[in-house]
Design an enzyme around this catalytic site. Structure first.
Site, PDB file in Angstrom:
ATOM      1  N   LYS A  25       0.905  -1.152   0.129  1.00 36.83           N
ATOM      2  CA  LYS A  25       0.056   0.042  -0.054  1.00 36.83           C
ATOM      3  C   LYS A  25       1.091   1.263   0.085  1.00 36.83           C
ATOM      4  O   LYS A  25       2.231   1.131   0.771  1.00 36.83           O
ATOM      5  CB  LYS A  25      -0.971   0.079   1.119  1.00 36.83           C
ATOM      6  CG  LYS A  25      -0.326   0.049   2.569  1.00 36.83           C
ATOM      7  CD  LYS A  25       0.163   1.438   3.133  1.00 36.83           C
ATOM      8  CE  LYS A  25       0.906   1.316   4.486  1.00 36.83           C
ATOM      9  NZ  LYS A  25       1.788   2.397   4.848  1.00 36.83           N
ATOM     10  N   ALA A 117      10.094  -3.046   6.425  1.00 29.24           N
ATOM     11  CA  ALA A 117      10.174  -1.946   7.005  1.00 29.24           C
ATOM     12  C   ALA A 117      10.512  -0.712   6.157  1.00 29.24           C
ATOM     13  O   ALA A 117      11.181  -0.135   6.235  1.00 29.24           O
ATOM     14  CB  ALA A 117      11.395  -2.039   7.862  1.00 29.24           C
ATOM     15  N   GLY A 119       7.669   0.971   4.815  1.00 28.52           N
ATOM     16  CA  GLY A 119       6.408   1.960   4.718  1.00 28.52           C
ATOM     17  C   GLY A 119       5.529   1.234   3.844  1.00 28.52           C
ATOM     18  O   GLY A 119       4.458   2.144   3.359  1.00 28.52           O
ATOM     19  N   ALA A 121       3.739  -1.783   4.112  1.00 27.21           N
ATOM     20  CA  ALA A 121       2.719  -2.520   4.708  1.00 27.21           C
ATOM     21  C   ALA A 121       3.100  -4.129   4.461  1.00 27.21           C
ATOM     22  O   ALA A 121       2.163  -4.829   4.120  1.00 27.21           O
ATOM     23  CB  ALA A 121       1.264  -2.249   4.757  1.00 27.21           C
ATOM     24  N   GLY A 122       4.401  -4.544   4.029  1.00 32.41           N
ATOM     25  CA  GLY A 122       4.723  -5.767   3.639  1.00 32.41           C
ATOM     26  C   GLY A 122       4.195  -6.808   4.447  1.00 32.41           C
ATOM     27  O   GLY A 122       3.724  -7.945   4.239  1.00 32.41           O
ATOM     28  N   GLY A 123       4.571  -6.763   6.029  1.00 29.50           N
ATOM     29  CA  GLY A 123       4.346  -7.522   6.829  1.00 29.50           C
ATOM     30  C   GLY A 123       2.734  -7.787   7.034  1.00 29.50           C
ATOM     31  O   GLY A 123       2.056  -8.945   7.096  1.00 29.50           O
ATOM     32  N   SER A 124       2.026  -6.594   6.977  1.00 30.16           N
ATOM     33  CA  SER A 124       0.638  -6.659   6.977  1.00 30.16           C
ATOM     34  C   SER A 124       0.023  -7.587   5.691  1.00 30.16           C
ATOM     35  O   SER A 124      -0.875  -8.230   5.998  1.00 30.16           O
ATOM     36  CB  SER A 124       0.000  -5.290   6.813  1.00 30.16           C
ATOM     37  OG  SER A 124       0.467  -4.626   7.905  1.00 30.16           O
ATOM     38  N   ALA A 125       0.499  -7.357   4.673  1.00 35.17           N
ATOM     39  CA  ALA A 125       0.238  -7.837   3.275  1.00 35.17           C
ATOM     40  C   ALA A 125       0.342  -9.518   3.638  1.00 35.17           C
ATOM     41  O   ALA A 125      -0.618 -10.229   3.249  1.00 35.17           O
ATOM     42  CB  ALA A 125       1.018  -7.546   2.246  1.00 35.17           C
ATOM     43  N   ASP A 157      -2.761  -1.850   9.518  1.00 34.84           N
ATOM     44  CA  ASP A 157      -2.885  -1.905   8.208  1.00 34.84           C
ATOM     45  C   ASP A 157      -3.516  -3.462   7.637  1.00 34.84           C
ATOM     46  O   ASP A 157      -3.786  -3.393   6.321  1.00 34.84           O
ATOM     47  CB  ASP A 157      -1.445  -1.806   7.453  1.00 34.84           C
ATOM     48  CG  ASP A 157      -0.776  -0.621   7.828  1.00 34.84           C
ATOM     49  OD1 ASP A 157      -1.768   0.559   8.312  1.00 34.84           O
ATOM     50  OD2 ASP A 157       0.211  -0.244   7.695  1.00 34.84           O
TER      51      ASP A 157
HETATM   52  P1  ATP Z   1       4.031  -0.354   8.287  1.00 35.41           P
HETATM   53  O1  ATP Z   1       3.044  -1.362   8.254  1.00 35.41           O
HETATM   54  O2  ATP Z   1       3.960  -0.172   9.894  1.00 35.41           O
HETATM   55  O3  ATP Z   1       3.958   0.707   7.411  1.00 35.41           O
HETATM   56  P2  ATP Z   1       6.323  -1.184   7.274  1.00 35.41           P
HETATM   57  O4  ATP Z   1       5.637  -1.589   6.007  1.00 35.41           O
HETATM   58  O5  ATP Z   1       7.378  -0.101   7.264  1.00 35.41           O
HETATM   59  O6  ATP Z   1       5.355  -1.182   8.128  1.00 35.41           O
HETATM   60  P3  ATP Z   1       6.754  -4.263   7.560  1.00 35.41           P
HETATM   61  O7  ATP Z   1       7.278  -4.825   6.242  1.00 35.41           O
HETATM   62  O8  ATP Z   1       5.562  -4.550   7.681  1.00 35.41           O
HETATM   63  O9  ATP Z   1       7.194  -2.693   7.369  1.00 35.41           O
HETATM   64  O10 ATP Z   1       7.765  -4.704   8.727  1.00 35.41           O
HETATM   65  C1  ATP Z   1       7.765  -3.940  10.092  1.00 35.41           C
HETATM   66  C2  ATP Z   1       8.484  -4.926  10.940  1.00 35.41           C
HETATM   67  O11 ATP Z   1       7.496  -6.103  11.209  1.00 35.41           O
HETATM   68  C3  ATP Z   1       9.665  -5.150  10.712  1.00 35.41           C
HETATM   69  O12 ATP Z   1      10.649  -4.980  11.504  1.00 35.41           O
HETATM   70  C4  ATP Z   1       9.884  -6.956  10.676  1.00 35.41           C
HETATM   71  O13 ATP Z   1      10.912  -7.246  11.784  1.00 35.41           O
HETATM   72  C5  ATP Z   1       8.578  -7.135  11.243  1.00 35.41           C
HETATM   73  N1  ATP Z   1       7.768  -8.373  10.718  1.00 35.41           N
HETATM   74  C6  ATP Z   1       6.989  -9.267  11.036  1.00 35.41           C
HETATM   75  N2  ATP Z   1       6.385 -10.206  10.193  1.00 35.41           N
HETATM   76  C7  ATP Z   1       7.039  -9.703   8.767  1.00 35.41           C
HETATM   77  C8  ATP Z   1       6.574 -10.034   7.616  1.00 35.41           C
HETATM   78  N3  ATP Z   1       6.013 -11.133   7.022  1.00 35.41           N
HETATM   79  N4  ATP Z   1       7.412  -9.368   6.729  1.00 35.41           N
HETATM   80  C9  ATP Z   1       8.096  -8.490   7.059  1.00 35.41           C
HETATM   81  N5  ATP Z   1       8.332  -7.850   8.313  1.00 35.41           N
HETATM   82  C10 ATP Z   1       7.689  -8.612   9.467  1.00 35.41           C
END
Ligand code: ATP
Length: 321
Positions: A25, A117, A119, A121-125, A157
């Site tokens: 996103k 990390a 921004g 939302a990779g973890g949320s995806a 997210d």
């Molecule tokens: P946000 O959703 O807050 O904008 P982001 O997109 O910047 O976050 P993500 O990629 O979601 O960041 O990862 C944030 C943190 O979550 C990372 O520091 C990581 O250690 C942890 N994490 C837990 N599960 C996952 C995953 N499946 N993929 C990526 N990071 C993950």
């Protein structure tokens, strides 16, 4: 809830693998209120799901196991992707199993294209894709509403990663109202070499506010101009309406982002904004052709680790195949 029943759709032939994918996103509007007593900030945000996808594959297993491939498998610090209970996918699996009353048995693989990390939302995806895939694998027959309630417990997210498209988010970002977007929007994502921790960016915002260096956030800026622009274009209207309260703290923590933003507008982007908590730069292009040209120009600049042309809106987490 009446969740356990045998059989179920989505099971592929062969080793019983079920595959789902979910998009990254971009926040085209992100207004952050003051820190609440529960430790969260009140948000008013407009999410746009874009065509950069992580894929989650789940197979029958004995207990839970997790493998991560692709982007972020070699990261350290905030971009490290854990392969244990700290991974949001692991927690999604435990939560779904518990709520559906089934054993949490699955061998899970995440194939990441969305950098961690960043921004985006990779973890949320990944968590949203895992909910959809495991619902099919375990034949839990959860409704979209039930999956959305679980998603909200996993992270702010995650409900949007499930929904996709364009949506207005309030509360912590988890309360969604879909927004109509009648056209395709082309973007170029400039991805940095090193991630930024979301909590660190919020903490920096609180610090800048306490020092009086940015507005206090008591009055959340309105998402209406962005929503109107998204609905009907033209590109300069959206370019003028983009806004992100997390951009000043992200720039404060990573001053090199100024150059990255300038590089994007200098290379012909209609506008450039930090995506979410950063450090990804989302550069708005006039159309698909301009996005291709912008991608080539920015790849040659050397200010980003990777440059990706994407478009949105795209659907949220879905089974594949
Ligand atoms: P946000 O959703 O807050 O904008 P982001 O997109 O910047 O976050 P993500 O990629 O979601 O960041 O990862 C944030 C943190 O979550 C990372 O520091 C990581 O250690 C942890 N994490 C837990 N599960 C996952 C995953 N499946 N993929 C990526 N990071 C993950």
């Amino acid at each position: 809830m009446s969740w356990s029943s045998p059989g179920g759709p989505g099971r592929l032939a062969g080793d019983g693998a079920v595959v789902a994918r979910a998009p990254a996103k971009v926040n085209v509007h992100l207004a952050v209120g003051p820190l609440r007593s529960d430790g969260f900030h009140e948000l008013r945000t407009v999410y746009l799901a874009v065509s950069l996808f992580d894929t989650v594959t789940v197979r029958p297993g004995d207990g839970l196991s997790l493998t991560v491939t692709g982007e972020g498998t070699t990261g350290s610090g905030p971009d490290a992707v854990p392969t244990d209970r700290r991974n949001l996918v692991w927690r999604a699996a435990e939560l779904l199993a518990e709520r559906a009353g089934v054993p949490a048995d699955a061998a899970i693989t995440i194939d990441k294209s969305i950098p961690a990390a960043a921004g985006l939302a990779g973890g949320s995806a990944d968590a949203a894709a895992a909910l959809v895939a495991l619902d099919a694998l375990w034949a839990t027959h959860a409704t979209r509403g039930e999956l959305t309630a679980l998603a909200a417990r996993l992270g702010s997210d995650v409900p949007f990663s499930l929904l996709g498209g364009v949506a207005l988010g309030s509360g912590r970002g988890e309360q969604l109202s879909p927004v109509l977007a009648r056209r395709r929007w082309d973007w170029v994502l400039g991805i940095a070499g090193e991630g930024l921790s979301t909590p660190a960016v919020y903490a920096e915002l609180d610090r800048l506010r306490a020092a009086g260096r940015v507005p206090d956030g008591e009055e959340l800026s309105s998402p209406d101009p962005v929503i109107a622009a998204l609905r009907s274009g033209p590109v300069p209207a959206l370019a003028a309406a983009l806004g992100n309260d997390l951009q000043p703290p992200a720039l404060s923590l990573r001053p090199d982002l100024r150059r990255a933003l300038r590089a994007a507008t200098g290379a012909g982007a209609a506008a450039a904004v930090v995506s979410g908590s950063g450090p990804t730069v989302a550069a708005l292009a006039e159309d698909e052709e301009s996005a291709v040209r912008l991608t080539a120009a920015l790849a040659g600049e050397g200010v980003y680790r990777t440059v990706r042309a994407v478009h949105g809106p795209v659907p949220g987490a879905r089974l594949v195949g």
